[in-house]
Scaffold this motif. Sequence first.
Motif, mmCIF file in Angstrom:
data_model
loop_
_atom_site.group_PDB
_atom_site.id
_atom_site.type_symbol
_atom_site.label_atom_id
_atom_site.label_comp_id
_atom_site.label_asym_id
_atom_site.label_seq_id
_atom_site.Cartn_x
_atom_site.Cartn_y
_atom_site.Cartn_z
ATOM 1 N N PHE A 295 11.885 4.966 -7.649
ATOM 2 C CA PHE A 295 10.923 5.724 -6.964
ATOM 3 C C PHE A 295 9.954 6.406 -7.421
ATOM 4 O O PHE A 295 8.696 6.656 -7.475
ATOM 5 C CB PHE A 295 11.733 6.430 -5.693
ATOM 6 N N GLN A 296 10.525 7.324 -8.359
ATOM 7 C CA GLN A 296 9.653 8.071 -9.400
ATOM 8 C C GLN A 296 8.825 7.524 -10.127
ATOM 9 O O GLN A 296 7.711 7.896 -10.723
ATOM 10 C CB GLN A 296 10.870 9.107 -10.059
ATOM 11 N N ARG A 297 9.325 6.258 -10.687
ATOM 12 C CA ARG A 297 8.523 5.373 -11.542
ATOM 13 C C ARG A 297 7.106 5.140 -10.619
ATOM 14 O O ARG A 297 6.096 5.066 -11.286
ATOM 15 C CB ARG A 297 9.265 4.195 -11.895
ATOM 16 N N HIS A 298 7.200 4.642 -9.551
ATOM 17 C CA HIS A 298 5.999 4.493 -8.699
ATOM 18 C C HIS A 298 5.136 5.798 -8.499
ATOM 19 O O HIS A 298 3.986 5.578 -8.517
ATOM 20 C CB HIS A 298 6.632 3.743 -7.386
ATOM 21 N N CYS A 299 5.971 6.844 -8.340
ATOM 22 C CA CYS A 299 5.066 8.038 -8.324
ATOM 23 C C CYS A 299 4.191 8.159 -9.561
ATOM 24 O O CYS A 299 3.171 8.523 -9.353
ATOM 25 C CB CYS A 299 6.015 9.196 -8.151
ATOM 26 N N ARG A 300 4.857 8.005 -10.772
ATOM 27 C CA ARG A 300 4.010 8.474 -11.929
ATOM 28 C C ARG A 300 2.882 7.321 -12.120
ATOM 29 O O ARG A 300 1.822 7.637 -12.702
ATOM 30 C CB ARG A 300 5.275 8.371 -13.195
ATOM 31 N N ALA A 301 3.366 6.136 -11.908
ATOM 32 C CA ALA A 301 2.287 4.848 -12.128
ATOM 33 C C ALA A 301 1.077 4.906 -11.000
ATOM 34 O O ALA A 301 -0.074 4.599 -11.597
ATOM 35 C CB ALA A 301 2.856 3.450 -11.862
ATOM 36 N N GLY A 302 1.392 5.702 -9.972
ATOM 37 C CA GLY A 302 0.210 5.718 -8.845
ATOM 38 C C GLY A 302 -0.213 4.251 -8.243
ATOM 39 O O GLY A 302 -1.308 4.157 -7.739
ATOM 40 N N ASP B 294 0.933 -1.200 -0.145
ATOM 41 C CA ASP B 294 0.011 -0.067 -0.084
ATOM 42 C C ASP B 294 0.751 1.302 0.163
ATOM 43 O O ASP B 294 0.483 2.143 -0.824
ATOM 44 C CB ASP B 294 -0.891 -0.010 1.097
ATOM 45 N N VAL B 295 1.988 1.216 0.804
ATOM 46 C CA VAL B 295 2.708 2.429 1.007
ATOM 47 C C VAL B 295 4.100 2.243 0.599
ATOM 48 O O VAL B 295 4.661 1.279 1.353
ATOM 49 C CB VAL B 295 2.820 2.866 2.619
ATOM 50 N N LEU B 296 4.951 2.957 0.014
ATOM 51 C CA LEU B 296 6.363 2.866 -0.127
ATOM 52 C C LEU B 296 6.834 4.180 0.334
ATOM 53 O O LEU B 296 6.731 5.190 -0.149
ATOM 54 C CB LEU B 296 6.591 2.852 -1.690
ATOM 55 N N VAL B 297 7.930 3.947 1.250
ATOM 56 C CA VAL B 297 8.737 5.035 1.775
ATOM 57 C C VAL B 297 10.233 4.880 1.449
ATOM 58 O O VAL B 297 10.799 3.719 1.731
ATOM 59 C CB VAL B 297 8.475 4.855 3.607
ATOM 60 N N GLY B 298 10.438 5.930 0.957
ATOM 61 C CA GLY B 298 11.966 5.908 0.373
ATOM 62 C C GLY B 298 12.629 7.130 1.430
ATOM 63 O O GLY B 298 12.367 8.129 1.165
ATOM 64 N N GLY B 299 13.847 6.673 1.983
ATOM 65 C CA GLY B 299 14.523 7.550 2.738
ATOM 66 C C GLY B 299 15.773 7.961 2.039
ATOM 67 O O GLY B 299 16.553 7.067 1.629
ATOM 68 N N ARG B 300 16.017 9.317 1.996
ATOM 69 C CA ARG B 300 17.089 9.980 1.269
ATOM 70 C C ARG B 300 17.558 9.444 0.003
ATOM 71 O O ARG B 300 18.712 9.202 -0.411
ATOM 72 C CB ARG B 300 18.405 9.856 2.301
ATOM 73 N N GLU C 77 0.604 6.675 11.511
ATOM 74 C CA GLU C 77 -0.517 5.804 10.638
ATOM 75 C C GLU C 77 -1.181 6.958 10.276
ATOM 76 O O GLU C 77 -1.901 6.539 9.095
ATOM 77 C CB GLU C 77 -1.445 5.252 11.870
ATOM 78 N N SER C 78 -1.582 8.081 10.680
ATOM 79 C CA SER C 78 -2.394 9.046 10.043
ATOM 80 C C SER C 78 -1.621 9.401 8.838
ATOM 81 O O SER C 78 -2.555 9.730 7.699
ATOM 82 C CB SER C 78 -2.580 10.267 11.192
ATOM 83 N N ALA C 79 -0.346 9.849 8.662
ATOM 84 C CA ALA C 79 0.248 10.245 7.470
ATOM 85 C C ALA C 79 0.222 9.056 6.378
ATOM 86 O O ALA C 79 -0.245 9.581 5.326
ATOM 87 C CB ALA C 79 1.570 10.583 8.035
ATOM 88 N N TYR C 80 0.473 8.062 6.669
ATOM 89 C CA TYR C 80 0.533 6.671 5.838
ATOM 90 C C TYR C 80 -0.908 6.322 5.279
ATOM 91 O O TYR C 80 -1.121 5.919 4.248
ATOM 92 C CB TYR C 80 1.118 5.853 6.379
ATOM 93 N N SER C 81 -2.039 6.987 6.042
ATOM 94 C CA SER C 81 -3.346 6.564 5.415
ATOM 95 C C SER C 81 -4.030 7.464 5.117
ATOM 96 O O SER C 81 -5.040 7.351 4.307
ATOM 97 C CB SER C 81 -4.195 6.268 6.971
ATOM 98 N N ALA C 82 -3.260 8.565 4.566
ATOM 99 C CA ALA C 82 -4.009 10.028 4.097
ATOM 100 C C ALA C 82 -3.855 9.854 2.362
ATOM 101 O O ALA C 82 -3.666 10.392 1.831
ATOM 102 C CB ALA C 82 -3.350 11.197 4.527
ATOM 103 N N ARG C 83 -4.086 8.826 2.011
ATOM 104 C CA ARG C 83 -4.154 8.379 0.426
ATOM 105 C C ARG C 83 -5.330 8.936 -0.302
ATOM 106 O O ARG C 83 -6.445 8.828 0.345
ATOM 107 C CB ARG C 83 -4.045 6.967 0.275
ATOM 108 N N ASP D 231 4.028 11.366 -3.188
ATOM 109 C CA ASP D 231 2.477 11.723 -2.970
ATOM 110 C C ASP D 231 2.624 12.576 -1.170
ATOM 111 O O ASP D 231 1.612 13.442 -1.195
ATOM 112 C CB ASP D 231 1.583 10.573 -2.628
ATOM 113 N N LEU D 232 3.582 12.189 -0.711
ATOM 114 C CA LEU D 232 3.632 12.680 0.701
ATOM 115 C C LEU D 232 5.192 12.968 1.078
ATOM 116 O O LEU D 232 5.900 11.957 0.600
ATOM 117 C CB LEU D 232 2.958 11.791 1.820
ATOM 118 N N VAL D 233 5.548 13.864 1.820
ATOM 119 C CA VAL D 233 6.977 13.916 2.317
ATOM 120 C C VAL D 233 6.874 14.189 3.651
ATOM 121 O O VAL D 233 6.063 15.195 4.352
ATOM 122 C CB VAL D 233 7.391 15.237 1.828
#
Length: 331
Positions: free
Chosen positions: A64-71, A48-54, A325-331, A113-115
């Motif tokens: 990562f950008q590919r997943h951003c574009r694909a949604g 559901d959620v992909l978190v990329g650090g630095r 939880e709140s941040a990652y659920s705000a899709r 989607d979120l920073v």
Amino acid sequence: MLRIFSVLSDYQGVGWYRSIVPGVALANRGHSVRLEPGLPKQLPPGTDVLVGGRLCLPGPSLNFQRHCRAGDVFTVLELDDDLWSLDPSNRRAVDFYTPDLLDNARRCVEMADLVTTTTPVLAERLSAWNRNVVVLPNCVPGWLLHLERTVTDNGRITIGWAGGASHARDWGEINKPLRRVLLHPANRDRAELHMIGGPDWTDRIRTPRTTVRHTGWFEWVVDYYLALDFDIGLAPLRETAFNWAKSDVKLLEYSALGIPAIVSDTGPYRATGRHLAAFRASTPRQWEELLRELLDAEDGRRAFGAHAREWAISRTIENNVQLWESAYSAR
């Protein structure tokens, strides 16, 4: 239940506080969390959620950008430092973060989607590239407050500092006042300096009449916690744009272990106003006066350390995991 894939930047400071600590807490709340050191081309089915650090290296950034574009997943870019305001003295970081790598990092910020980040100051800077920025403060695991602080049985009061190579000029803020305090006749046989991390800057303080020791970095953060045998903790920061965006994690570590601290009156320590868990110093004279005061007040050190530990309760991950939880659920 969220199914989270989090890319570890490392297993020490950044990876520990921004991935491992919240990841374990989320898993304890029933979420599926996978922590990996790299970003594969294909995510586990059902993520559901992909978190990329630095993210900044070409391969992981483009992936990562590919997943951003694909949604196909909710993409979260996690960043805990202002990489665009590095101090020139931090040559290792300045040389590593080339303009191309910084452009890669910026594009990841723009496309996510979120920073998520650590402080309001850094959030404001990143909001120039992404309108959806959330502050998730650095937190410690709750068990750290119950860890019995290591005590060095050498009859000395231990003044301590822990940090990495990026703090060379920060450390320069306290060289002279610390050396004066340790050289004072009343302190030569009762106080010492313990530096953890590196490089080893104890030569800046060492004289035939001062007692100093150095401990290198640890592979595992828990071993680092166990090495914090300080009676007084130091957290110096220079007045720089990079430091203003930093978090108060050093103070948080000291406080969780009941160590009274002296911090610079700048960056995250000034941003919070009168801090409830630290003494603040803005001049060499203030550093020297506060060090002398704490050295002379054993009961005061113990009482203030207990007060600091009470403050740290508010910054355990168990008391803050709902923010993730709140941040990652705000899709």
